[in-house]
Scaffold this motif. Structure first.
Motif, PDB file in Angstrom:
ATOM      1  N   ALA A   1      11.321  -5.063  22.353  1.00  0.00           N
ATOM      2  CA  ALA A   1      12.612  -4.708  21.928  1.00  0.00           C
ATOM      3  C   ALA A   1      14.019  -5.131  22.935  1.00  0.00           C
ATOM      4  CB  ALA A   1      12.978  -3.143  21.594  1.00  0.00           C
ATOM      5  N   ARG A   2      14.843  -5.543  22.242  1.00  0.00           N
ATOM      6  CA  ARG A   2      16.053  -6.087  23.200  1.00  0.00           C
ATOM      7  C   ARG A   2      16.523  -4.727  23.968  1.00  0.00           C
ATOM      8  NH1 ARG A   2      19.594  -8.340  18.791  1.00  0.00           N
ATOM      9  NH2 ARG A   2      18.640  -6.586  17.899  1.00  0.00           N
ATOM     10  N   ASP A  36      21.560  -7.496  13.859  1.00  0.00           N
ATOM     11  CA  ASP A  36      20.534  -8.327  13.723  1.00  0.00           C
ATOM     12  C   ASP A  36      19.077  -7.847  14.451  1.00  0.00           C
ATOM     13  OD1 ASP A  36      21.855 -10.432  12.491  1.00  0.00           O
ATOM     14  OD2 ASP A  36      22.830 -11.000  14.392  1.00  0.00           O
ATOM     15  N   ARG A  37      18.840  -6.575  14.030  1.00  0.00           N
ATOM     16  CA  ARG A  37      17.860  -5.918  14.522  1.00  0.00           C
ATOM     17  C   ARG A  37      16.489  -6.501  13.833  1.00  0.00           C
ATOM     18  NH1 ARG A  37      20.996  -2.355  12.795  1.00  0.00           N
ATOM     19  NH2 ARG A  37      19.640  -1.699  10.946  1.00  0.00           N
ATOM     20  N   THR A  38      15.440  -6.487  14.681  1.00  0.00           N
ATOM     21  CA  THR A  38      14.172  -7.229  14.241  1.00  0.00           C
ATOM     22  C   THR A  38      13.393  -5.924  13.465  1.00  0.00           C
ATOM     23  OG1 THR A  38      13.024  -6.488  16.012  1.00  0.00           O
ATOM     24  CG2 THR A  38      14.009  -8.637  15.999  1.00  0.00           C
ATOM     25  N   ALA A  39      12.392  -6.282  12.698  1.00  0.00           N
ATOM     26  CA  ALA A  39      11.450  -5.491  11.863  1.00  0.00           C
ATOM     27  C   ALA A  39      10.901  -4.323  12.853  1.00  0.00           C
ATOM     28  CB  ALA A  39      10.691  -5.963  11.082  1.00  0.00           C
ATOM     29  N   TYR A  40      10.493  -5.040  14.034  1.00  0.00           N
ATOM     30  CA  TYR A  40       9.927  -4.179  15.071  1.00  0.00           C
ATOM     31  C   TYR A  40      10.750  -3.018  15.556  1.00  0.00           C
ATOM     32  CZ  TYR A  40       7.435  -3.398  19.650  1.00  0.00           C
ATOM     33  OH  TYR A  40       6.838  -2.728  20.625  1.00  0.00           O
ATOM     34  N   GLU A  41      12.216  -3.611  15.908  1.00  0.00           N
ATOM     35  CA  GLU A  41      13.284  -2.590  16.422  1.00  0.00           C
ATOM     36  C   GLU A  41      13.419  -1.464  15.406  1.00  0.00           C
ATOM     37  OE1 GLU A  41      15.516  -5.479  19.284  1.00  0.00           O
ATOM     38  OE2 GLU A  41      16.129  -5.511  17.259  1.00  0.00           O
ATOM     39  N   ASN A  42      13.863  -2.029  13.983  1.00  0.00           N
ATOM     40  CA  ASN A  42      13.782  -0.947  12.888  1.00  0.00           C
ATOM     41  C   ASN A  42      12.816   0.149  12.963  1.00  0.00           C
ATOM     42  OD1 ASN A  42      16.500  -1.975  12.177  1.00  0.00           O
ATOM     43  ND2 ASN A  42      15.248  -3.517  10.815  1.00  0.00           N
ATOM     44  N   LEU A  74       4.995  -5.971   8.901  1.00  0.00           N
ATOM     45  CA  LEU A  74       5.410  -7.349   9.447  1.00  0.00           C
ATOM     46  C   LEU A  74       4.061  -7.883   9.415  1.00  0.00           C
ATOM     47  CD1 LEU A  74       7.050  -9.742  10.116  1.00  0.00           C
ATOM     48  CD2 LEU A  74       7.193  -9.017  12.432  1.00  0.00           C
ATOM     49  N   ARG A  76       1.549 -11.123  10.261  1.00  0.00           N
ATOM     50  CA  ARG A  76       1.485 -12.509  10.610  1.00  0.00           C
ATOM     51  C   ARG A  76       0.199 -13.232  10.422  1.00  0.00           C
ATOM     52  NH1 ARG A  76       5.735 -12.464  15.799  1.00  0.00           N
ATOM     53  NH2 ARG A  76       7.311 -11.641  14.678  1.00  0.00           N
TER      54      ARG A  76
END
Length: 102
Positions: A1-2, A36-42, A74, A76
Motif C-alpha cells: 500500500a502507498r 486512485d486506490r488499488t483493489a488491495y488498498e480498498n 483480484l 492474476r
C-alpha cells in the motif's frame, strides 16, 4: 500500500488495539479519501472499517464494509485462463460460473 493509505491504516490498527473504534473510523475515512486506490488498498480499508464499525456499534456500516471486503477479488493469471467462481450471500442466494480471463 502507498504511504498516504498505509499511514492512516496503521493509525487505525493502533486505535483499534486501544479500543478506540470511533477514532479508528476517522482514520479509515482519511485512507478512503485517497484518490486512485488499488483493489488491495480498498480490501484492507474495508476489512478494518468493518471491524471498527462493528466495535463502534455501527452495524450497517460494518455489514457494508464486510460485503465489499468479501466481494472484491483480484486475479492474476495468464490471458485465456479459465477461472471457476462461486459466490453466496444470504440475501442474494448463490451463483456459480466460469470466466475466461482476457
Amino acid at each position: 500500500a502507498r504511504k498516504e493509505v498505509l499511514e492512516p491504516l496503521q493509525a487505525a490498527q493502533a486505535l483499534l488495539k486501544d479500543n478506540k473504534a470511533p477514532e479508528a473510523l476517522d482514520k479509515l475515512k482519511a485512507a478512503g479519501a485517497v484518490p486512485d486506490r488499488t483493489a488491495y488498498e480498498n480490501f484492507f480499508i474495508d476489512q478494518l472499517t468493518a471491524q471498527a464499525a462493528a466495535l463502534a456499534g455501527q452495524d450497517t456500516l460494518a455489514l457494508e464494509a464486510y460485503d465489499r471486503a468479501l466481494a472484491e477479488w483480484l486475479v492474476r493469471a495468464p490471458r485465456g485462463t479459465h477461472v471457476a467462481l462461486s459466490a453466496r450471500a444470504d440475501r442474494a442466494g448463490a451463483v456459480h460460473t466460469t470466466v475466461q480471463l482476457g
